[in-house]
Design a protein around this motif. Structure first.
Motif, short mmCIF file in Angstrom:
data_model
loop_
_atom_site.label_atom_id
_atom_site.label_comp_id
_atom_site.label_asym_id
_atom_site.label_seq_id
_atom_site.Cartn_x
_atom_site.Cartn_y
_atom_site.Cartn_z
N TYR A 171 0.52 -1.24 -0.10
CA TYR A 171 0.09 -0.22 0.06
C TYR A 171 0.61 1.41 0.00
O TYR A 171 0.37 2.26 0.28
CB TYR A 171 -0.90 0.02 1.27
CG TYR A 171 -0.27 0.10 2.53
CD1 TYR A 171 -0.19 1.28 3.27
CD2 TYR A 171 0.04 -1.18 3.21
CE1 TYR A 171 0.48 1.33 4.41
CE2 TYR A 171 0.65 -1.00 4.29
CZ TYR A 171 0.60 0.27 5.32
OH TYR A 171 1.37 0.14 6.42
N TYR A 200 -3.91 8.10 -2.65
CA TYR A 200 -4.30 6.59 -2.74
C TYR A 200 -4.99 6.63 -1.31
O TYR A 200 -4.82 5.37 -0.77
CB TYR A 200 -3.32 5.60 -2.94
CG TYR A 200 -2.73 5.68 -4.43
CD1 TYR A 200 -3.30 4.59 -5.37
CD2 TYR A 200 -1.80 6.49 -4.73
CE1 TYR A 200 -3.03 4.96 -6.64
CE2 TYR A 200 -1.36 6.81 -6.12
CZ TYR A 200 -1.94 5.65 -6.84
OH TYR A 200 -1.46 5.77 -8.27
N SER A 201 -5.60 7.40 -0.68
CA SER A 201 -5.98 7.27 0.63
C SER A 201 -7.42 6.60 0.81
O SER A 201 -8.33 7.48 -0.07
CB SER A 201 -6.14 8.79 1.22
OG SER A 201 -6.64 8.47 2.65
N ARG A 202 -7.54 5.63 1.25
CA ARG A 202 -9.09 4.97 1.36
C ARG A 202 -10.01 5.74 2.28
O ARG A 202 -10.97 5.86 2.15
CB ARG A 202 -9.04 3.55 1.66
CG ARG A 202 -8.23 2.75 0.43
CD ARG A 202 -8.08 1.43 1.06
NE ARG A 202 -7.31 1.04 1.99
CZ ARG A 202 -6.71 -0.16 2.37
NH1 ARG A 202 -6.85 -1.38 1.49
NH2 ARG A 202 -5.70 -0.18 3.22
N PHE A 245 -11.21 8.91 0.88
CA PHE A 245 -12.46 8.37 -0.10
C PHE A 245 -13.81 8.24 0.47
O PHE A 245 -14.88 8.39 0.00
CB PHE A 245 -12.03 7.22 -0.77
CG PHE A 245 -13.14 6.56 -1.78
CD1 PHE A 245 -13.40 7.06 -3.22
CD2 PHE A 245 -13.96 5.48 -1.47
CE1 PHE A 245 -14.40 6.59 -4.00
CE2 PHE A 245 -14.95 5.05 -2.30
CZ PHE A 245 -15.29 5.47 -3.57
N TYR A 273 -5.76 2.78 -7.76
CA TYR A 273 -6.66 3.22 -6.48
C TYR A 273 -7.89 2.63 -6.44
O TYR A 273 -8.69 2.50 -5.25
CB TYR A 273 -6.87 4.74 -6.82
CG TYR A 273 -7.43 5.64 -5.67
CD1 TYR A 273 -7.29 5.09 -4.55
CD2 TYR A 273 -8.15 6.73 -6.06
CE1 TYR A 273 -7.88 5.98 -3.31
CE2 TYR A 273 -8.43 7.56 -4.86
CZ TYR A 273 -8.35 7.10 -3.78
OH TYR A 273 -8.95 7.91 -2.64
N ARG A 281 -7.74 -0.51 -4.78
CA ARG A 281 -7.44 -0.35 -3.50
C ARG A 281 -8.54 -0.05 -2.55
O ARG A 281 -8.87 -0.43 -1.32
CB ARG A 281 -6.27 0.91 -3.04
CG ARG A 281 -6.08 1.37 -1.79
CD ARG A 281 -4.88 2.31 -1.73
NE ARG A 281 -4.70 2.72 -0.48
CZ ARG A 281 -4.02 2.40 0.71
NH1 ARG A 281 -3.57 1.14 0.52
NH2 ARG A 281 -4.32 3.03 1.71
N VAL A 282 -9.50 0.76 -3.19
CA VAL A 282 -10.74 1.14 -2.57
C VAL A 282 -11.87 -0.16 -2.61
O VAL A 282 -12.17 -0.42 -1.53
CB VAL A 282 -11.46 2.12 -3.29
CG1 VAL A 282 -12.92 2.49 -2.78
CG2 VAL A 282 -10.67 3.54 -3.04
N LEU A 322 -11.45 -2.55 0.47
CA LEU A 322 -12.11 -2.34 1.80
C LEU A 322 -13.24 -3.55 1.96
O LEU A 322 -13.60 -3.44 3.11
CB LEU A 322 -12.59 -0.69 1.73
CG LEU A 322 -11.99 0.55 1.79
CD1 LEU A 322 -12.49 1.65 1.60
CD2 LEU A 322 -10.96 0.38 3.24
#
Length: 382
Positions: A210, A271-273, A276, A315, A318-319, A322
């Motif tokens: 990550y 790239y912050s979940r 988001f 990205y 990555r989301v 979750l």
């Protein structure tokens, strides 16, 4: 503007002039040429800001939100005491309102709640494991939280001034976003651009899944941390949209939209979940409050997701990751194979709930959870 006939103005100006002169003379005596030059520029700038005290508020907003004062200390050799003096800029408009315009100080309910929280921190520190650690955190909260909020509350006294502050925030985040985009397109990760576009030069292989995507390292902006940079920028996105919807002049409307786009691009490159999720919740509330029609929100959201999926597919992955939160409820081999960041955050939040259950009134003390409680409680969670 302050009138020349006002005696309070002369006293305030004289004190400020003496202080700046003293700093400049001391720096010259210590042969700190940069500080001497900076002191002379500060004198000229101070005179101008003194004649236009409300402009000092906008200067502070730019310096504070861009983290310029901290970067000046960390990267450019400016003494810490000089960098820490940035909030003194707010003394100019505050003195103008109180001593020149004869307006009283402003207090609100939020300030009262912050004071109650301060009392809670003090009570928690009295029974904490490390009193000095708690007192240090209380001092930081008092200066960087309570006092700073009080100053900002007292220098933004009109809707016109609030609108100007909004534009200052959008302008700062636009520049930060544009710089982040340029760094990404030019692949110049080895340059931090005076500290305003930081990126990790080395990769921690324990966190490789990550920290890096398709060769691109996560943007850290002027704060040197990906999620904090995203949080800094995401706050301004609704403000930018507000300016776009409320400004009447077409040029201002499009400038607000451009600034919002640049800011959003900066958020994506972190790239912050968590950001988001926060952004999705904010826009859901905006639709519920009726500021945006549901069909417009759906069309805009679909177009946005499409653009992000094409430009930053990592990205999106990555989301989507979750969704693995549902697998974290059991300590199995599949769970241990999941994203280390996701597992760590999940364990920390469970640990926090258990700590709250054991210390429900005032907690365990400021800064104590991460130092004394997260590991034993987290290990107990498994």
């Amino acid at each position: 503007m302050i009138t020349p006939q006002n005696p309070g103005k002369k006293i305030f100006f004289a004190l400020g002039l003496v202080l700046l002169l003293a700093i400049t003379v001391f720096a010259a005596w210590q042969e700190q040429i940069i500080i001497v030059i900076g002191g002379m520029l500060a004198l000229l700038g101070g005179i101008y800001l003194y004649k236009n005290p409300e402009l000092a508020t906008l200067v502070f907003v730019g310096v504070f939100y861009s983290n310029a004062a901290v970067l000046a200390y960390q990267f450019h050799g400016v003494p810490q005491i000089v960098a820490a003096a940035a909030p003194l800029l707010l003394g100019l408009p505050l003195a103008y309102y109180v001593f020149v315009r004869r307006e009283g100080l402003v207090f609100d309910r939020v300030l009262l709640l912050m004071f109650i929280y301060l009392v809670t921190l003090i009570l928690a520190t009295l029974s904490a494991k490390d009193v000095l650690l708690g007192l240090n955190e209380i001092g930081n909260y008092f200066l960087e939280g309570l006092v700073l909020y009080f100053l900002v509350l007292n220098v933004i006294r009109s809707l016109t001034m609030l609108q100007r502050v909004f534009w200052a925030l959008v302008f700062v985040c636009s520049l930060l976003g544009a710089l982040t985009i340029f760094q990404e397109l030019s692949n110049t990760y080895d340059k931090n651009y005076w500290g305003f576009a930081q990126r990790k030069k080395t990769i921690d292989f324990d966190e490789l899944d990550y920290e890096e995507y398709s060769g691109a390292k996560r943007a850290e902006g002027p704060v040197g941390e990906q999620n904090r940079y995203a949080q800094l920028m995401v706050v301004v996105l609704p403000i930018g949209l507000y300016l776009f919807m409320t400004e009447r002049a077409p040029r201002r409307k499009w400038l607000a939209l451009l600034g919002t786009g640049l800011t959003f691009s900066g958020v994506l490159l972190t790239y912050s979940r968590g950001t988001f999720l926060a952004l999705g919740l904010v826009f859901f509330l905006i639709v519920c409050l009726g500021y945006i029609r549901p069909r417009h929100a759906l069309a805009g959201g679909f177009a946005l997701v499409l653009v992000v999926a094409l430009a930053l597919p990592d990205y999106v992955n990555r989301v989507v990751g979750l969704l693995d939160i549902a697998k974290l409820q059991t300590a199995s081999s599949d769970t241990r194979a999941l994203d280390g960041s996701l597992r760590g955050r999940f364990a920390q939040n469970l640990a926090a709930l258990y700590v709250f259950a054991d210390y429900p009134l005032v907690g365990v003390g400021p800064a104590h959870f991460s130092k004394f409680y997260v590991l034993p409680y987290g290990n107990a969670v498994g």
